[in-house]
Scaffold this motif. Structure first.
Motif, PDB file in Angstrom:
ATOM      1  N   UNK A 183       0.826  -1.212   0.000  1.00 11.06           N
ATOM      2  CA  UNK A 183       0.000   0.000   0.000  1.00 11.06           C
ATOM      3  C   UNK A 183       0.860   1.262   0.000  1.00 11.06           C
ATOM      4  N   UNK A 184       1.940   1.224  -0.764  1.00  4.19           N
ATOM      5  CA  UNK A 184       2.823   2.370  -0.973  1.00  4.19           C
ATOM      6  C   UNK A 184       2.949   2.631  -2.475  1.00  4.19           C
ATOM      7  N   UNK A 185       1.790   2.607  -3.164  1.00  3.66           N
ATOM      8  CA  UNK A 185       1.784   2.708  -4.610  1.00  3.66           C
ATOM      9  C   UNK A 185       2.375   4.016  -5.137  1.00  3.66           C
ATOM     10  N   UNK A 198       4.575  12.871  -2.110  1.00  2.00           N
ATOM     11  CA  UNK A 198       3.155  12.748  -1.798  1.00  2.00           C
ATOM     12  C   UNK A 198       2.963  11.509  -0.933  1.00  2.00           C
ATOM     13  N   UNK A 199       1.750  11.032  -0.802  1.00  3.39           N
ATOM     14  CA  UNK A 199       1.500   9.867   0.036  1.00  3.39           C
ATOM     15  C   UNK A 199       0.724   8.806  -0.713  1.00  3.39           C
ATOM     16  N   UNK A 200       0.507   7.693  -0.055  1.00  3.31           N
ATOM     17  CA  UNK A 200      -0.235   6.587  -0.657  1.00  3.31           C
ATOM     18  C   UNK A 200      -1.734   6.881  -0.633  1.00  3.31           C
ATOM     19  N   UNK A 201      -2.508   6.030  -1.279  1.00  3.85           N
ATOM     20  CA  UNK A 201      -3.950   6.200  -1.270  1.00  3.85           C
ATOM     21  C   UNK A 201      -4.508   6.003   0.144  1.00  3.85           C
ATOM     22  N   UNK A 202      -3.960   5.041   0.872  1.00  6.26           N
ATOM     23  CA  UNK A 202      -4.395   4.810   2.243  1.00  6.26           C
ATOM     24  C   UNK A 202      -4.130   6.039   3.099  1.00  6.26           C
ATOM     25  N   UNK A 203      -2.946   6.638   2.943  1.00  3.89           N
ATOM     26  CA  UNK A 203      -2.608   7.840   3.702  1.00  3.89           C
ATOM     27  C   UNK A 203      -3.485   9.019   3.299  1.00  3.89           C
ATOM     28  N   UNK A 204      -3.821   9.088   2.011  1.00  2.00           N
ATOM     29  CA  UNK A 204      -4.656  10.194   1.538  1.00  2.00           C
ATOM     30  C   UNK A 204      -6.038  10.139   2.176  1.00  2.00           C
ATOM     31  N   UNK A 205      -6.616   8.935   2.243  1.00  2.00           N
ATOM     32  CA  UNK A 205      -7.916   8.803   2.909  1.00  2.00           C
ATOM     33  C   UNK A 205      -7.797   9.126   4.391  1.00  2.00           C
ATOM     34  N   UNK A 206      -6.721   8.654   5.006  1.00  3.79           N
ATOM     35  CA  UNK A 206      -6.479   8.928   6.424  1.00  3.79           C
ATOM     36  C   UNK A 206      -6.351  10.424   6.657  1.00  3.79           C
ATOM     37  N   UNK A 207      -5.646  11.106   5.756  1.00  7.82           N
ATOM     38  CA  UNK A 207      -5.450  12.550   5.883  1.00  7.82           C
ATOM     39  C   UNK A 207      -6.786  13.290   5.819  1.00  7.82           C
ATOM     40  N   UNK A 208      -7.662  12.912   4.900  1.00  6.43           N
ATOM     41  CA  UNK A 208      -8.964  13.561   4.797  1.00  6.43           C
ATOM     42  C   UNK A 208      -9.790  13.334   6.062  1.00  6.43           C
ATOM     43  N   UNK A 209      -9.709  12.140   6.605  1.00  3.59           N
ATOM     44  CA  UNK A 209     -10.447  11.845   7.837  1.00  3.59           C
ATOM     45  C   UNK A 209      -9.920  12.669   9.011  1.00  3.59           C
TER      46      UNK A 209
END
Length: 319
Positions: A73-75, A265-276
């Protein structure tokens, strides 16, 4: 204008800059990958999203999904990463970014926008937000309050970094070449301290006082004076463009036990986490919304640094 591609079922209308005669002229938009909207159609294999969901797409459009980075999960580190803008996709189609009424995206590279975040102010978080959030997370600054951190530059990235720093309970110092930004940094954004980087006395007075520094400036500048603000074992993190023009110190000994790192930038998992996290702490970008017929004006103002701090184009609204 409209563009069709071999494997897409949709025709997309978009916008471009034009000259005074009304003729569309070539213009390279280096950033157009912060896109929010509502889902209007989902593929048969998509289960995570449904029609009507509030979603966003950042700079990542696809990756190989097979390499070690993708499996972990580090795409964002994948060698075959595909961007949403200024790129040529595997099927030969061109990625144009977000200047269109509709975007087709792989569901694995789409994130949900929390209900409490406005769609317009949330859009730039998909770039500026994740770019500064990821270094905070990587250096354990999310759950360890009380650090003294510095933010170099007060702009699109810097203003979000200040908000994160304060939300996570840190003492935030803004480092800038512009004395006029001190009031804005402290009163509008809540920074605790302000250093004019061109003032030798101010810089000297803060010698080795910071645990962590996030450098958000894209213009050519030297790292030497900034490094001197770090404590022993402190870290200077560079974020932003991969071709960021920098001057490293002439003498390696200036580093001591301090380190200089880079982050994009960050991964998709981190991006969702950041928005939350942004929804939890009510963090959003400071923006100006423009209509499609104001794009040229916005570009002119952007060239003069006349924006606080992001322009957001309302594609769905009427000009």
């Amino acid at each position: 204008m409209a563009q069709t591609t071999p494997n897409h079922t949709q025709t997309v209308s978009g916008w471009a800059a034009h000259d005074s005669s009304g003729t569309i002229t070539p213009y390279v938009f280096k950033r157009r990958h912060e896109i929010t909207g509502l889902i209007t159609k989902v593929g048969s294999d998509v289960s995570k999203f449904k029609i009507g969901d509030r979603v966003g797409v950042g700079c990542l459009a696809a990756s190989c999904l097979k390499c070690d980075f993708c499996k972990q999960e580090e795409e964002n580190y994948c060698d075959e990463i595909q961007l949403t803008y200024n790129g040529i996709f595997w099927d030969g189609s061109i990625t144009y970014g977000g200047y269109s009424k509709m975007l087709v995206a792989d569901h694995r590279f789409v994130v949900k926008v929390p209900d409490s975040l406005p769609m317009d102010a949330a859009a730039p978080l998909l770039c500026a937000g994740i770019t500064v959030y990821s270094p905070f997370k990587d250096h354990n600054l999310l759950e360890s309050p009380g650090k003294r951190i510095g933010i170099v530059g007060l702009g699109g990235l810097g203003h979000v970094a200040i908000k994160f720093g304060k939300a996570f309970g840190h003492h935030v110092t803004v480092i800038s070449t512009s004395p006029s930004k001190e009031k804005e940094a402290k009163e509008r954004l809540g920074a605790d301290d302000f250093i004019i980087s061109t003032d030798p006395e101010q810089m000297k007075s803060k010698f080795r006082t910071l645990d962590f520094i996030l450098d958000t400036v894209s213009a050519h500048h030297s790292l030497g004076p900034t490094l001197e603000l770090l404590k022993k074992k402190g870290t200077l993190m560079l974020v932003g463009a991969p071709d960021k023009p920098l001057d490293l110190p002439a003498f390696p000994m200036i580093f001591g036990k301090r380190s200089v790192k880079g982050s994009m930038t960050g991964s998709m998992k981190e991006t969702q986490e950041m928005l939350d996290v942004c929804a939890k702490h009510n963090i959003r970008c400071d923006i100006e919304v423009v209509k499609t017929d104001q794009i040229n004006e916005a570009l002119d103002r952007l060239a003069r640094n006349d924006v606080k701090y992001r322009f957001v184009i309302d594609i769905a609204g009427k000009p």
